[in-house]
Design a protein around this motif. Sequence first.
Motif, PDB file in Angstrom:
ATOM      1  N   PRO A  38      -7.322 -53.661  70.580  1.00 49.09           N
ATOM      2  CA  PRO A  38      -6.182 -54.318  71.248  1.00 49.09           C
ATOM      3  C   PRO A  38      -5.794 -55.648  70.598  1.00 49.09           C
ATOM      4  O   PRO A  38      -4.624 -56.025  70.619  1.00 49.09           O
ATOM      5  CB  PRO A  38      -6.683 -54.526  72.678  1.00 49.09           C
ATOM      6  N   HIS A  39      -6.776 -56.360  70.026  1.00 47.76           N
ATOM      7  CA  HIS A  39      -6.464 -57.620  69.358  1.00 47.76           C
ATOM      8  C   HIS A  39      -5.596 -57.369  68.122  1.00 47.76           C
ATOM      9  O   HIS A  39      -4.658 -58.118  67.841  1.00 47.76           O
ATOM     10  CB  HIS A  39      -7.749 -58.347  68.958  1.00 47.76           C
ATOM     11  N   SER A  42      -2.019 -56.685  69.243  1.00 52.14           N
ATOM     12  CA  SER A  42      -1.306 -57.912  69.617  1.00 52.14           C
ATOM     13  C   SER A  42      -0.833 -58.663  68.374  1.00 52.14           C
ATOM     14  O   SER A  42       0.318 -59.118  68.303  1.00 52.14           O
ATOM     15  CB  SER A  42      -2.216 -58.817  70.460  1.00 52.14           C
ATOM     16  N   LEU A 242      -0.131 -53.126  75.883  1.00 50.27           N
ATOM     17  CA  LEU A 242      -0.766 -54.384  76.301  1.00 50.27           C
ATOM     18  C   LEU A 242      -0.695 -54.582  77.816  1.00 50.27           C
ATOM     19  O   LEU A 242      -1.514 -55.296  78.389  1.00 50.27           O
ATOM     20  CB  LEU A 242      -0.103 -55.576  75.598  1.00 50.27           C
ATOM     21  N   LYS A 245      -3.629 -53.966  80.541  1.00 47.17           N
ATOM     22  CA  LYS A 245      -4.587 -54.980  80.988  1.00 47.17           C
ATOM     23  C   LYS A 245      -3.822 -56.126  81.636  1.00 47.17           C
ATOM     24  O   LYS A 245      -2.948 -56.719  81.001  1.00 47.17           O
ATOM     25  CB  LYS A 245      -5.401 -55.495  79.801  1.00 47.17           C
ATOM     26  N   ALA A 250      -7.313 -61.483  79.479  1.00 46.46           N
ATOM     27  CA  ALA A 250      -6.744 -60.550  78.505  1.00 46.46           C
ATOM     28  C   ALA A 250      -5.300 -60.927  78.174  1.00 46.46           C
ATOM     29  O   ALA A 250      -4.882 -60.854  77.006  1.00 46.46           O
ATOM     30  CB  ALA A 250      -6.802 -59.125  79.039  1.00 46.46           C
ATOM     31  N   SER A 251      -4.537 -61.338  79.181  1.00 48.32           N
ATOM     32  CA  SER A 251      -3.135 -61.711  78.960  1.00 48.32           C
ATOM     33  C   SER A 251      -3.015 -62.922  78.048  1.00 48.32           C
ATOM     34  O   SER A 251      -2.173 -62.963  77.141  1.00 48.32           O
ATOM     35  CB  SER A 251      -2.445 -61.992  80.299  1.00 48.32           C
ATOM     36  N   GLU A 253      -5.244 -63.884  75.830  1.00 47.39           N
ATOM     37  CA  GLU A 253      -5.650 -63.449  74.495  1.00 47.39           C
ATOM     38  C   GLU A 253      -4.501 -62.744  73.787  1.00 47.39           C
ATOM     39  O   GLU A 253      -4.253 -62.963  72.595  1.00 47.39           O
ATOM     40  CB  GLU A 253      -6.858 -62.519  74.590  1.00 47.39           C
ATOM     41  N   GLN A 254      -3.779 -61.892  74.515  1.00 39.82           N
ATOM     42  CA  GLN A 254      -2.642 -61.177  73.932  1.00 39.82           C
ATOM     43  C   GLN A 254      -1.573 -62.156  73.455  1.00 39.82           C
ATOM     44  O   GLN A 254      -1.056 -62.031  72.333  1.00 39.82           O
ATOM     45  CB  GLN A 254      -2.058 -60.203  74.958  1.00 39.82           C
ATOM     46  N   ILE A 258      -0.425 -62.641  69.585  1.00 43.87           N
ATOM     47  CA  ILE A 258       0.978 -62.426  69.189  1.00 43.87           C
ATOM     48  C   ILE A 258       1.498 -63.677  68.490  1.00 43.87           C
ATOM     49  O   ILE A 258       2.146 -63.600  67.435  1.00 43.87           O
ATOM     50  CB  ILE A 258       1.850 -62.077  70.417  1.00 43.87           C
TER      51      ILE A 258
END
Length: 279
Positions: A38-39, A42, A242, A245, A250-251, A253-254, A258
């Motif tokens: 997921p990283h 993003s 994205l 989550k 998590a938000s 981190e996203q 980005i």
Amino acid sequence: MNLLLLIIIFTAVGGLLSVLAAAVFLLLPDRHRAAVLPHGISFAIGALLTVAFYGLIPEAFAKVGAEQFQTLSATILAGILGFFVLEKLLIWRHCHSGSCEAHGDEEAHHAHEAHDHSHNHGHGAKSAGALIILGDSIHNFVDGILIAAAFLTDVQLGIVSSLAVAAHEIPQEVGDFAILLESGYSKSKALFYNILASLSTVFGGVLAYYSLEDLHDSLPYFLALAASSFIYIAVADLIPSLHKKTDMKASLEQIALIAAGVLVIGYLHSVVHHFEAAG
């Protein structure tokens, strides 16, 4: 450096190296892979959108007169709608070959966070694997054309475009590997077919080099299509994954990743421009 050689090198970066990076990524234990992927998604969102809005679109509009602005804008819109239709047709074809589960939603094709369901390894699954290879080859071929169009416009634009392609290709290739493995392909065969598909990026770039040089007036429209491709992938395929989550950590981190994609591509764009100006 010779422009054709640059196109070959950077289409290989956008294609072949992303496959190898994805293959190495698959060697990670499942829990680490699920945490890291997921990283990467993003970061890819920020990279794709920055290249589209900071590089490709301004460059396209700079190359045409004001009387063509509306046509160029329509090209970007048509490109986004066209990529939606193409992806819808690919999903439809998968469903009618009995493999909807292998391509049932955006995550299965681009975000690829749901690889742990069990899949049937019969005819339907094999068909899904073959379609993944075919679809990836076509996608990579188009990427090669778009990278070449960017290089023929401006070397720095070509470099950052190829890096953005690599950024979104790595998570996509991870998903393609997973689908092939779940379709019954061995690891060596999955790697071989993905490398074969990635070579179409180089082929598309070389073909575009020899044809687009004679179509100089069309280059702004190829840049517009490249921008629409990047925007569509980021907004339609990557961003929805994205939202799966919703917790605050998590938000944040996203958002941070980005922003990192935006800053890295923006910085690379300015560095390459500086070296070009100095040379």
